[in-house]
Design a protein around this motif. Structure first.
Motif, PDB file in Angstrom:
ATOM      1  N   ASP A 147       0.850  -1.167  -0.041  1.00 28.34           N
ATOM      2  CA  ASP A 147       0.051   0.168   0.146  1.00 28.34           C
ATOM      3  C   ASP A 147       0.760   1.191   0.010  1.00 28.34           C
ATOM      4  O   ASP A 147       1.602   1.425   0.834  1.00 28.34           O
ATOM      5  CB  ASP A 147      -0.789  -0.016   1.351  1.00 28.34           C
ATOM      6  N   ARG A 148       0.895   1.930  -1.085  1.00 22.53           N
ATOM      7  CA  ARG A 148       1.870   2.953  -1.205  1.00 22.53           C
ATOM      8  C   ARG A 148       1.360   4.143  -0.378  1.00 22.53           C
ATOM      9  O   ARG A 148       2.367   4.784   0.133  1.00 22.53           O
ATOM     10  CB  ARG A 148       1.752   3.591  -2.661  1.00 22.53           C
ATOM     11  N   GLN A 149       0.093   4.317   0.035  1.00 23.47           N
ATOM     12  CA  GLN A 149      -0.108   5.395   0.899  1.00 23.47           C
ATOM     13  C   GLN A 149      -0.535   5.309   2.249  1.00 23.47           C
ATOM     14  O   GLN A 149      -0.749   6.130   2.860  1.00 23.47           O
ATOM     15  CB  GLN A 149      -1.475   6.293   0.088  1.00 23.47           C
ATOM     16  N   ALA A 150      -0.153   4.068   2.650  1.00 21.68           N
ATOM     17  CA  ALA A 150      -0.494   3.784   4.065  1.00 21.68           C
ATOM     18  C   ALA A 150       0.336   4.690   5.081  1.00 21.68           C
ATOM     19  O   ALA A 150       1.423   4.490   4.764  1.00 21.68           O
ATOM     20  CB  ALA A 150      -0.627   2.285   4.284  1.00 21.68           C
ATOM     21  N   ALA A 151      -0.149   5.296   6.165  1.00 19.77           N
ATOM     22  CA  ALA A 151       0.504   5.983   7.038  1.00 19.77           C
ATOM     23  C   ALA A 151       1.147   5.300   8.045  1.00 19.77           C
ATOM     24  O   ALA A 151       2.117   5.963   8.869  1.00 19.77           O
ATOM     25  CB  ALA A 151      -0.335   6.935   7.576  1.00 19.77           C
ATOM     26  N   GLY A 152       0.827   4.089   8.235  1.00 15.49           N
ATOM     27  CA  GLY A 152       1.493   3.171   9.284  1.00 15.49           C
ATOM     28  C   GLY A 152       1.416   1.548   8.858  1.00 15.49           C
ATOM     29  O   GLY A 152       1.054   1.313   7.627  1.00 15.49           O
ATOM     30  N   PRO A 153       1.483   0.700   9.720  1.00 14.08           N
ATOM     31  CA  PRO A 153       1.521  -0.724   9.452  1.00 14.08           C
ATOM     32  C   PRO A 153       0.055  -0.927   9.146  1.00 14.08           C
ATOM     33  O   PRO A 153      -0.831  -0.171   9.769  1.00 14.08           O
ATOM     34  CB  PRO A 153       2.003  -1.527  10.643  1.00 14.08           C
ATOM     35  N   VAL A 154      -0.127  -2.053   8.328  1.00 14.14           N
ATOM     36  CA  VAL A 154      -1.766  -2.413   8.156  1.00 14.14           C
ATOM     37  C   VAL A 154      -2.087  -3.561   8.554  1.00 14.14           C
ATOM     38  O   VAL A 154      -1.221  -4.482   8.743  1.00 14.14           O
ATOM     39  CB  VAL A 154      -1.934  -2.244   6.514  1.00 14.14           C
ATOM     40  N   ALA A 170      -7.248   0.630   1.014  1.00 13.15           N
ATOM     41  CA  ALA A 170      -6.031   0.162   0.547  1.00 13.15           C
ATOM     42  C   ALA A 170      -5.576   1.074  -0.760  1.00 13.15           C
ATOM     43  O   ALA A 170      -6.654   1.495  -1.361  1.00 13.15           O
ATOM     44  CB  ALA A 170      -6.059  -1.287   0.245  1.00 13.15           C
ATOM     45  N   ARG A 171      -4.453   1.380  -0.873  1.00 15.09           N
ATOM     46  CA  ARG A 171      -4.239   2.370  -2.209  1.00 15.09           C
ATOM     47  C   ARG A 171      -2.990   1.316  -2.927  1.00 15.09           C
ATOM     48  O   ARG A 171      -1.585   1.476  -2.469  1.00 15.09           O
ATOM     49  CB  ARG A 171      -3.600   3.497  -1.965  1.00 15.09           C
ATOM     50  N   PRO A 172      -3.528   0.156  -3.490  1.00 18.80           N
ATOM     51  CA  PRO A 172      -2.423  -0.847  -3.603  1.00 18.80           C
ATOM     52  C   PRO A 172      -1.444  -0.668  -4.712  1.00 18.80           C
ATOM     53  O   PRO A 172      -2.043   0.149  -5.742  1.00 18.80           O
ATOM     54  CB  PRO A 172      -3.285  -2.013  -3.986  1.00 18.80           C
ATOM     55  N   ALA A 173      -0.289  -0.916  -4.592  1.00 17.39           N
ATOM     56  CA  ALA A 173       0.564  -0.802  -5.757  1.00 17.39           C
ATOM     57  C   ALA A 173       1.094  -2.381  -5.972  1.00 17.39           C
ATOM     58  O   ALA A 173       1.140  -3.070  -4.830  1.00 17.39           O
ATOM     59  CB  ALA A 173       1.839   0.114  -5.309  1.00 17.39           C
ATOM     60  N   VAL A 174       1.325  -2.710  -7.052  1.00 21.11           N
ATOM     61  CA  VAL A 174       1.564  -4.163  -7.488  1.00 21.11           C
ATOM     62  C   VAL A 174       2.617  -4.303  -8.415  1.00 21.11           C
ATOM     63  O   VAL A 174       2.714  -3.721  -9.437  1.00 21.11           O
ATOM     64  CB  VAL A 174       0.355  -4.987  -7.874  1.00 21.11           C
ATOM     65  N   LEU A 175       3.643  -4.921  -8.126  1.00 25.16           N
ATOM     66  CA  LEU A 175       4.727  -5.345  -8.927  1.00 25.16           C
ATOM     67  C   LEU A 175       4.593  -6.636  -9.672  1.00 25.16           C
ATOM     68  O   LEU A 175       4.507  -7.626  -8.623  1.00 25.16           O
ATOM     69  CB  LEU A 175       6.263  -5.280  -8.382  1.00 25.16           C
ATOM     70  N   LEU A 176       4.327  -6.983 -10.919  1.00 18.07           N
ATOM     71  CA  LEU A 176       4.137  -8.215 -11.478  1.00 18.07           C
ATOM     72  C   LEU A 176       5.193  -8.539 -12.580  1.00 18.07           C
ATOM     73  O   LEU A 176       5.301  -7.876 -13.546  1.00 18.07           O
ATOM     74  CB  LEU A 176       2.619  -8.141 -12.095  1.00 18.07           C
TER      75      LEU A 176
END
Length: 785
Positions: free
Chosen positions: A699-706, A743-749
């Motif tokens: 999550d690129r934008q999470a301010a803390g642990p999720v 969530a603001r997910p970022a995914v490396l595939l």
């Protein structure tokens, strides 16, 4: 479940019970129960199972305590004395909550009894004549299928206990059965082997201090299953043969019985002992008649259902004004009648349709497909040339469905016939599927639809029609759409291995942050601009340069527009929607490229790249030596992308080499999910990238642990090929309701089988002449070297 899948010993757990002493009733002493339990634990330890994974619960007699002192010193096996029913139940409730693994063994040796409800009951250490405290084995196995139990998709349960009828004991007080807490369930495979058939005694040999059943089982396990993966069918056959020979030699009659249950998906329930008597037909009929009265209160709907039943099933005779009981009798006896009724009901009342489906499954109404569905599938196959090799399709079904030995129709030397395929269809109809845990009330994909999806993947000329047929059947059955999409992706992956691989089209955007000091008109966030080179792949795997690319750096808005134009032009050629792959430098993975907006301020709608397109990140090549190592790891792990192994990384892994160790621990894992706070998040993402993980999600934008459930809607353990679309769908939902979708997910595939473009100097594009897309698509010289 005759063959267990490969399981590492550290992923094996066990609950082992031996009740030898009954404190309140010394006459019930069962010498040898503790010894058998210890012997089972020793077999696990010799196979490499850590001692901490074995929960050994014993109620020992005085003589057995000397054995236990020796065990603790020599075998490094810890045991716990248990004196009550609550202590045993706790081992299966809270005792398993903190454990996770792939395979769970349960061994239980104690006294047992069969009550009036045909339940197999296990007497606990605090049982007495007037208070027979016990546990129901059916209730226990159901509890082990609860949804909150992590892993343990395979479970082997061995019960060495009597199944004598309650009446034989002539006691005025019946059993006191305690129930495990009820909870949502999931699909697991459970193999249960019981020592005795209904009414039989499970013999104990006091001279050997061992249960006769336990001795037969343990002798075989120690000789044939040192790797902890016994062939359960062979084990069952050995035990039954052994007892048969013992009986012929004058020994007691004892017939071990096998129960193989696949919970929730409903695909198989084999019982080697006499089945329980079915409900009287009138009771079955009454349940269906009650559902009919509730669902068909509208006279018009009732008339439509009756008309459809009589036309779809001409063999039935309902008469002019049939009663609900008469209709119910037909639905439970006439093949495909219940499915025909659901065809009409589901168009107006989905809840009532689901109730009829549930009754059909529980009461055994014949035929999962309706007459129209069955006939239209046969017609479709009859006009399809070049049917695929039957064995290949059956093998694929066997792989995707844990059905044990897959059934095969008689071999035809000239290849499969439509009759053979329809015989397979009717065979797989019996495996109807159950309810989804992830989507309560939605049905799992039944075997017959999985079978036709495999046919669709193997028959390009009939693919569209077969998938439309599958969509119609899935809607009628209330199948989870996401589950169907994943099964479809699995079928495509299987078909790719049968011949030349077909890949989805893609647009690869090669990005680099523009060097400071050079200005760009309309530069984006913070004045940043980017050099961009676009490459297109029509699905062949070859990359060609896209058209109209100038050397000037661009703001994010123009990058999105450039990508959109390439996607549009590629779709005109391939008739498919491309995946967008953003190729960035390893230190630029933080760029929020998927949230870039390509619209003007005056446009009525935004054009967010990650919402408009299935978008993933890819990493530009590293320095030669490191890139060589990374590609080797990537290719190795890519083969495991169809498994559901996920490595979760949180703040515990940011210290020292913890993240590196967690990622290296399982060489078959192909997915990493990073849940850490920003301070260590980037480092963990980089570590997973450098070690060659095909999928990295964060999550690129999470301010803390999720929290653990943060990425659950994205289903990172599901099919890799569907992940870009799942992320795209989630981003669209996040626009609708940001609070419900945090969530603001970022995914490396990093798809190992899809090549990268050649490494270019992205700031000197003037040397690379652009080509028109149509020319590039048709010019074989413009391919990636």
């Amino acid at each position: 479940m005759d063959g267990l899948s490969v399981v590492e010993p550290r992923r094996v757990h066990a609950v082992v019970v031996g009740v030898e002493r009954y404190e309140k009733c010394p006459a019930w002493s069962l010498p040898g129960a503790v010894g058998d339990a210890v012997r089972f634990a020793r077999w696990l330890r010799k196979g490499g199972v850590p001692a901490a994974n074995i929960h050994l619960l014993l109620a020992p007699g005085e003589e057995s305590r000397r054995l236990l002192d020796e065990v603790s010193q020599t075998d490094e096996i810890d045991w716990c004395e248990v004196s009550s029913r609550d202590g045993l139940m706790d081992a299966f409730t809270s005792g398993l909550d903190q454990r996770a693994g792939d395979l769970l063994y349960v061994y239980w040796g104690s006294h047992g009894v069969l009550d009036h409800g045909e339940r197999r009951l296990l007497l606990c250490p605090d049982a007495s004549l007037k208070d027979k405290r016990c546990i129901d084995t059916d209730n226990l196995t159901e509890h082990l299928a609860r949804a909150d139990l992590h892993g343990f998709a395979q479970q082997v349960l061995l019960f060495d206990a009597c199944a004598t009828f309650l009446e034989h004991h002539q006691d005025p007080v019946g059993p006191a059965v305690a129930a495990f807490p009820t909870a949502p369930r999931r699909g697991v495979e459970q193999f249960r082997l019981c020592a005795a058939a209904a009414g039989q005694v499970a013999e104990n040999d006091p001279a050997r201090r061992s249960g006769v059943f336990s001795r037969a089982v343990l002798d075989w396990l120690e000789a044939h299953a040192a790797d902890l993966r016994p062939d359960l069918g062979s084990l069952e056959e050995h035990v039954k043969t052994w007892f048969g020979e013992l009986h012929r030699a004058g020994g007691p009659l004892q017939t071990p019985v096998r129960l193989f249950i696949r919970t929730l998906d409903g695909s198989e329930h084999q019982c080697a002992e006499p089945a329980l008597p079915p409900l009287p037909e009138s009771a079955d009929r009454g349940l269906v008649a009650l559902a009919l009265r509730s669902a068909l209160g509208d006279p018009e709907l009732r008339a439509r259902c009756l008309d459809h039943l009589t036309s779809a099933c001409p063999q039935i005779r309902l008469g002019p004004c049939p009663s609900d009981e008469r209709i119910a009798h037909v639905l439970l006896t006439a093949k495909r009648a219940m499915a025909a009724l659901v065809e009409v009901v589901c168009q107006q009342n989905r809840q009532a349709a689901d109730e009829f489906l549930m009754l059909a499954r529980s009461l055994g109404a014949p035929g999962l497909l309706s007459p129209l569905e069955h006939a239209s599938l046969r017609e479709l196959l009859e006009r399809t040339p070049g049917l695929p090799p039957m064995a290949q399709v059956i093998d694929a079904v066997r792989t995707s469905l844990p059905l044990g030995r897959a059934w095969l129709p008689p071999h035809e030397p000239d290849g499969p016939t439509v009759g053979q395929l329809m015989a397979c269809v009717e065979h797989f109809e019996e495996h109807a599927g159950g309810l989804s845990v992830a989507h309560p009330g939605r049905h799992l994909v039944p075997a017959v639809v999985r079978f036709t999806e495999l046919l669709a993947a193997a028959l390009p000329e009939a693919r569209r029609e077969l998938r439309e047929w599958g969509d119609r059947v899935a809607r009628r059955l209330g199948v989870d759409p996401g589950g169907l999409a994943e099964r479809r992706a699995d079928a495509e992956a299987w078909a790719a291995g049968l011949g030349p691989e077909e890949r989805p089209p893609r647009v690869v955007a090669q990005l680099d942050v523009h060097t400071p000091g050079r200005s760009a008109a309309g530069a984006g966030e913070g004045g940043q601009s980017f050099t961009c080179v676009l490459w297109i792949d029509t699905g062949t795997g070859d990359l060609v340069r896209a058209a109209d690319q100038g050397p000037a750096p661009l703001p994010p808005r123009d990058v999105v527009r450039l990508i959109e134009r390439a996607v549009f032009e590629l779709r005109a050629v391939t008739r498919q929607t491309a995946v967008v792959e953003i190729l960035v430098q390893p230190d630029a993975l933080h760029l929020p490229v998927d949230s870039w907006n390509g619209s003007e301020d005056t446009d009525p709608l935004p054009s967010l790249l990650g919402v408009e397109r299935a978008t993933v990140l890819r990493c530009a090549p590293l320095a030669p030596e490191r890139e060589k190592q990374r590609r080797a790891g990537l290719q190795r792990r890519w083969f495991g992308r169809h498994s559901d192994k996920v490595v979760h990384l949180d703040d515990r892994h940011t210290e020292g080499h913890a993240g590196y160790g967690a990622l290296m621990q399982d060489v078959g894992a192909a997915r990493a999910v990073v849940r850490a706070a920003p301070g260590g998040r980037d480092r963990l993402v980089q570590t997973a990238l450098l070690l060659g993980y095909p999928v990295v999600l964060w999550d690129r934008q999470a301010a803390g642990p999720v929290p653990d459930s943060h990425f659950a809607p994205l289903r990172p353990e599901a099919a890799v090929d569907g992940l870009p679309w799942r992320v795209r769908d989630y981003r669209a939902k996040a626009c609708t309701d940001p609070v419900a979708h945090p969530a603001r997910p970022a995914v490396l595939l990093e798809a190992a089988d899809r090549p990268l473009p050649p490494v270019l100097s992205l700031t000197e594009l003037s040397d690379a002449p652009p080509d028109a897309v149509s020319d590039a698509l048709s010019d074989p010289e413009e391919v990636n070297s």
